[in-house]
Motif scaffolding. Structure first.
Motif, mmCIF file in Angstrom:
data_model
loop_
_atom_site.group_PDB
_atom_site.id
_atom_site.type_symbol
_atom_site.label_atom_id
_atom_site.label_comp_id
_atom_site.label_asym_id
_atom_site.label_seq_id
_atom_site.Cartn_x
_atom_site.Cartn_y
_atom_site.Cartn_z
ATOM 1 N N ALA A 125 57.208 42.339 55.492
ATOM 2 C CA ALA A 125 57.241 43.113 54.249
ATOM 3 C C ALA A 125 56.259 44.288 54.283
ATOM 4 N N VAL A 126 56.704 45.397 53.699
ATOM 5 C CA VAL A 126 55.837 46.561 53.498
ATOM 6 C C VAL A 126 56.024 47.047 52.064
ATOM 7 N N ALA A 184 69.587 43.323 50.296
ATOM 8 C CA ALA A 184 69.838 42.277 51.290
ATOM 9 C C ALA A 184 68.966 41.056 51.028
ATOM 10 N N THR A 185 67.741 41.274 50.604
ATOM 11 C CA THR A 185 66.829 40.152 50.324
ATOM 12 C C THR A 185 67.319 39.337 49.137
ATOM 13 N N VAL A 186 67.733 40.016 48.075
ATOM 14 C CA VAL A 186 68.272 39.319 46.916
ATOM 15 C C VAL A 186 69.568 38.581 47.282
ATOM 16 N N THR A 232 58.277 41.779 47.660
ATOM 17 C CA THR A 232 59.548 42.295 48.170
ATOM 18 C C THR A 232 60.260 41.313 49.097
ATOM 19 N N SER A 233 59.760 40.077 49.211
ATOM 20 C CA SER A 233 60.232 39.184 50.275
ATOM 21 C C SER A 233 61.083 38.031 49.759
ATOM 22 N N THR A 234 61.750 37.355 50.697
ATOM 23 C CA THR A 234 62.513 36.150 50.349
ATOM 24 C C THR A 234 61.589 35.062 49.816
ATOM 25 N N ASP A 287 61.892 33.071 46.359
ATOM 26 C CA ASP A 287 61.899 31.609 46.227
ATOM 27 C C ASP A 287 61.081 31.181 45.015
ATOM 28 N N GLU A 288 59.962 31.880 44.770
ATOM 29 C CA GLU A 288 59.147 31.588 43.587
ATOM 30 C C GLU A 288 59.881 31.998 42.303
#
Length: 291
Positions: free
Chosen positions: A279-280, A205-207, A169-171, A175-176
């Motif tokens: 992240a959760v 927001a992350t995307v 769920t993270s930035t 990146d990967e």
């Protein structure tokens, strides 16, 4: 040595039998569709995961899979082979869809549950001519093995106990994804959330922190925070086919709405991008969802 596993079959005389088998992620059930001769629904611990029609792999029953199917249809000219990565395999529904609608496509599926993969391969065999490679490993670890700039499309549809794991769920995860995508390639994620939609807003927001273009496809009642449900988040650095996505989503049996641009920014409501450190996992669905 691997663990021994036993299958239970149940059904009436002459009818396809349900298959019940313990897998790594819980109790898997393959339930035959009485209306379609070789169609099956996969459930894990009672939660519907996938639907496959072996006679018509281009048939998508679940509404979120239909929406991902629209993305697959529009990621390249009709029928053109693509390179696709599927994070989360289930019954390999979407990989089968790509193989059926875009012959000669090359696909990589990453599914953590090795016992589930064995069950699906045995009971719902793949077309031997389909170029589908399945890896049984963690989704992010499997994505890291995809060559730079290889994929036209990365689909994330990963659930553990009906929740998306935090590290997807993270930035840093995105990146990967970006590294694996070709320039102008497309990312699509199946997300699940309910009121107050904090997880969904955080994922938008992350995307937005990693992709120039994005859109959200969901049932209007989910977008209004009226019920728990699925939403498909689509992102790319090239313009998305918004008009056609909107038309297709609106014409589905369960019509969906497409949000993009300022409307999507407003919907995000000031949510901030998610990092690995914060992240959760996505929220667990209420029990009533699967009744």
């Amino acid at each position: 040595m691997g663990k021994s596993r036993s299958s239970t079959r149940r059904g009436g005389a002459g009818a396809p039998e349900a298959v019940v088998e313990a897998v790594d992620g819980g109790l898997a059930e393959l339930i035959p569709d009485r209306e379609r001769a070789r169609a099956w629904t996969l459930l894990i611990d009672g939660a519907p995961q996938s639907y496959v029609d072996l006679d018509d792999p281009a048939y998508l029953s679940f509404e979120y899979q239909r929406r991902l199917g629209h993305v697959i249809d529009l990621v390249a000219p009709a029928g053109k082979p693509i390179h696709a990565v599927h994070l989360g395999g289930g019954a390999l529904t979407l990989a089968r869809y790509v193989a059926a609608t875009r012959p000669r496509s090359t696909q990589q599926v990453v599914e953590f549950d090795a016992a589930l993969v064995q069950l699906v391969r045995r009971e719902l065999p793949l077309d031997p001519n389909a170029r589908i490679r399945v890896r049984s490993t963690d989704a992010r670890a499997g994505l890291a093995k995809v060559p730079d700039g290889w994929a036209d499309l990365v689909v994330a549809d990963v659930f553990s106990g009906a929740r998306t794991p935090a590290h997807l769920t993270s930035t840093e995860f995105l990146d990967e994804v970006r590294r694996a995508l070709k320039p102008g390639g497309c990312y699509a994620a199946n997300l699940a959330d309910g009121p107050p939609l904090a997880h969904l807003r955080g994922q938008i927001a992350t995307v937005a922190a990693r992709f120039a273009e994005r859109a959200l496809i969901a049932d209007p009642t989910v977008l209004r925070g009226k019920r728990f449900g699925n939403a498909v988040l689509v992102a790319s650095d090239h313009p998305l086919p918004l008009a056609e996505l909107t038309r297709r989503a609106a014409s589905d049996p369960h019509p969906g709405r497409v949000q993009h641009g300022r409307e999507l920014t407003d919907f995000t409501g000031g949510a901030v991008p998610v990092t690995d450190a914060a992240a959760v996992a996505s929220p667990a669905p209420p029990p009533s969802v699967f009744r």
